[in-house]
Design a protein around this motif. Structure first.
Motif, PDB file in Angstrom:
ATOM      1  N   LEU A   4       0.810  -1.214   0.000  1.00 45.66           N
ATOM      2  CA  LEU A   4       0.000   0.000   0.000  1.00 45.66           C
ATOM      3  C   LEU A   4       0.840   1.260   0.000  1.00 45.66           C
ATOM      4  O   LEU A   4       0.296   2.360  -0.040  1.00 45.66           O
ATOM      5  CB  LEU A   4      -0.936   0.007   1.212  1.00 45.66           C
ATOM      6  CG  LEU A   4      -1.951  -1.137   1.267  1.00 45.66           C
ATOM      7  CD1 LEU A   4      -2.815  -1.016   2.503  1.00 45.66           C
ATOM      8  CD2 LEU A   4      -2.814  -1.158   0.025  1.00 45.66           C
ATOM      9  N   GLY A 155      -2.120   6.189  -4.450  1.00 42.22           N
ATOM     10  CA  GLY A 155      -3.426   5.624  -4.780  1.00 42.22           C
ATOM     11  C   GLY A 155      -3.467   5.094  -6.197  1.00 42.22           C
ATOM     12  O   GLY A 155      -4.024   4.016  -6.460  1.00 42.22           O
ATOM     13  N   LEU A 182      -5.875  -1.988   3.294  1.00 40.63           N
ATOM     14  CA  LEU A 182      -6.151  -0.557   3.353  1.00 40.63           C
ATOM     15  C   LEU A 182      -6.787  -0.194   4.690  1.00 40.63           C
ATOM     16  O   LEU A 182      -6.410   0.793   5.331  1.00 40.63           O
ATOM     17  CB  LEU A 182      -7.082  -0.187   2.197  1.00 40.63           C
ATOM     18  CG  LEU A 182      -7.260   1.287   1.870  1.00 40.63           C
ATOM     19  CD1 LEU A 182      -5.965   1.902   1.375  1.00 40.63           C
ATOM     20  CD2 LEU A 182      -8.363   1.454   0.821  1.00 40.63           C
ATOM     21  N   HIS A 271      -7.725   5.279  -0.822  1.00 41.15           N
ATOM     22  CA  HIS A 271      -6.380   5.494  -0.291  1.00 41.15           C
ATOM     23  C   HIS A 271      -6.032   6.977  -0.282  1.00 41.15           C
ATOM     24  O   HIS A 271      -5.525   7.507   0.719  1.00 41.15           O
ATOM     25  CB  HIS A 271      -5.369   4.716  -1.126  1.00 41.15           C
ATOM     26  CG  HIS A 271      -3.962   4.778  -0.612  1.00 41.15           C
ATOM     27  ND1 HIS A 271      -3.183   5.909  -0.732  1.00 41.15           N
ATOM     28  CD2 HIS A 271      -3.195   3.866   0.032  1.00 41.15           C
ATOM     29  CE1 HIS A 271      -2.011   5.690  -0.188  1.00 41.15           C
ATOM     30  NE2 HIS A 271      -1.980   4.457   0.277  1.00 41.15           N
TER      31      HIS A 271
END
Length: 469
Positions: A4, A155, A182, A271
């Motif tokens: 992430l 993102g 997330l 995100h």
């Protein structure tokens, strides 16, 4: 689980040691800029024929053979209207040095070029030996919102990774895992309904589309934030689409790992929102399925009941995305948000209408439509409104059910699909549906061939005003 955090190549670097000036030069400003440079540099630029054409690079040596400066051409006004992220496109042609910018760009144009630089650092190396060539680094200029640009880049990287991952490694379980990852990072809550429990909890369409696969279908529901307006994002999560019993030809099936591009895009947008700490209550709903072929697959001619109670005649099992979205949108509409966004790789008709670059959208909210158009232009994330023409409503009403999932005739397919989805959103006045492609068919500056986010940056720019944040 998908990483992430964007790789270092998608972040700016801090000031450390010597840096090289990197000039951004427009064709119309070339003469004045050249006159301001040292004599030796002017002579080199003239000798090498640097004309500031779009994407061109000039490397100016110092007396010892090192790099004294570099320049990137941004082209003419017309070039800049037709191209995006030209600095990003030039990044791979720069040596692996640390640069600082010299420019005379307005803030919006500067932000675009800087974002392009970050996006040009994206690589999808999960299944091959990583590219060992180091990329140039950049120090962000003063006055730039670094955190915002890096959140957008991260993102977008997440969206690209999810779309690029083949279905063998990105099924409903792995897509759920991306949402859970997330949620864990940002302190959100996730609930998931699996398999036959979908019937018990009244998600019959999600179950019907996914039941033929040995990879269990599921409904993923994530919530984040304690106060503020409620923003609900719904993304189509068909991790692979064979077409079902209306089997796709092989050529059409080749790109179907991207059929969860709507889910990937709302995950990437979520995100961005959470990384920036927006004062909202965010909800993300993803029906995650694989549309497969087996003895218990849904059949052409079947009548299915939806969560909302509307009956649907299945005239093509390859029009499955609107089915799983129908149950998800009905769920979202039961707790009406201040604004609902639906993202889906839904119809080939949308591609015929606007091609692969533009994300068409449908909404009855004229102010929201205008805001999205303005934002798309501002951040170079092209979107375009298509009409919800009420005259086509009869096209989605068959003789023996409330709705038809695949009207005959082949015309206005993106519009009839959007009209179908709107039947499941009755309590939420502010609703927009995007019919995206999610794929870059050939490499372009800062956009390698493969998965790509569409409309997320336009939404990220437009939503704060739309939600009065």
């Amino acid at each position: 689980m998908t990483e992430l955090t964007a790789p270092p190549s998608m972040r700016f670097v801090a000031q450390s040691g010597r840096t090289v000036p990197l000039h951004l030069v427009t064709a119309d400003g070339l003469a004045a800029w050249t006159e301001m440079q040292p004599r030796r540099m002017r002579a080199w630029l003239e000798a090498t024929g640097f004309a500031a054409r779009v994407g061109t690079v000039a490397l100016v040596p110092d007396p010892d053979g090192g790099l004294a400066a570099a320049a990137v051409g941004l082209g003419s006004d017309i070039d800049r209207q037709r191209t995006r992220f030209n600095l990003g496109g030039a990044r791979a042609r720069l040596p692996a040095a640390t640069f600082h910018l010299e420019h005379a760009l307005p803030q919006a144009a500067l932000d675009e070029e800087l974002l392009g630089w970050l996006l040009a650092g994206y690589r999808f190396d999960r299944f091959r030996r990583p590219d060992a060539r180091p990329l140039a680094d950049l120090i962000a200029p003063d006055g730039v919102d670094v955190a915002r640009l890096e959140a957008i880049a991260a993102g977008e990287a997440l969206t690209r990774d999810l779309i690029n991952t083949p279905a063998s490694h990105m099924g409903p379980e792995e897509l759920e895992g991306a949402v859970v990852g997330l949620a864990n990072r940002f302190g959100a809550a996730v609930s998931v309904i699996y398999g036959d429990d979908l019937l018990y909890h009244n998600f019959p369409l999600v179950h019907a589309v996914g039941r033929a696969s040995d990879r269990s279908p599921r409904l993923v529901d994530m919530r984040w934030g304690k106060a503020g307006p409620l923003l609900t994002l719904v993304g189509k999560g068909v991790c692979f689409d064979t077409g079902g019993l209306n089997l796709k030809p092989g050529a059409s099936m080749g790109l179907m790992k991207k059929d969860m591009g709507g889910a990937a895009t709302v995950i990437g947008l979520a995100h961005m929102i959470m990384a920036q700490g927006w004062p909202v209550r965010l909800r993300v709903i993803i029906p995650a399925v694989e549309n497969s072929v087996s003895g218990n697959a849904m059949r052409p001619g079947d009548i299915l009941l939806s969560r909302k109670g509307l009956s649907i005649e299945i005239n093509n099992t390859d029009a499955e995305g609107r089915l799983v979205l129908a149950d998800a949108l009905a769920l979202a509409d039961e707790e009406p948000p201040d604004l609902m966004v639906c993202m889906a790789t839904l119809t080939g008709a949308a591609r015929v209408a606007v091609g692969p670059d533009i994300a068409p959208f449908f909404t009855r909210d004229r102010a929201l439509s205008d805001a999205l158009m303005k934002a798309g232009d501002a951040v170079r994330d092209p979107v375009w409104p298509l009409p919800l023409h009420s005259g086509y409503e009869t096209n989605i009403q068959p003789a023996i059910a409330d709705l038809d999932n695949a009207p005959a005739g082949g015309m206005a397919g993106a519009i009839t699909a959007a009209l179908f989805l709107h039947r499941f959103v009755e309590n939420t006045p502010r609703f927009v549906h995007f019919d995206i492609y999610g794929h870059q068919p050939s490499a372009a500056p800062a956009r390698p061939k493969g998965g790509v986010g569409q409309a997320a940056r336009a939404l990220f720019d437009a939503l704060p005003a739309a939600l009065a944040l």
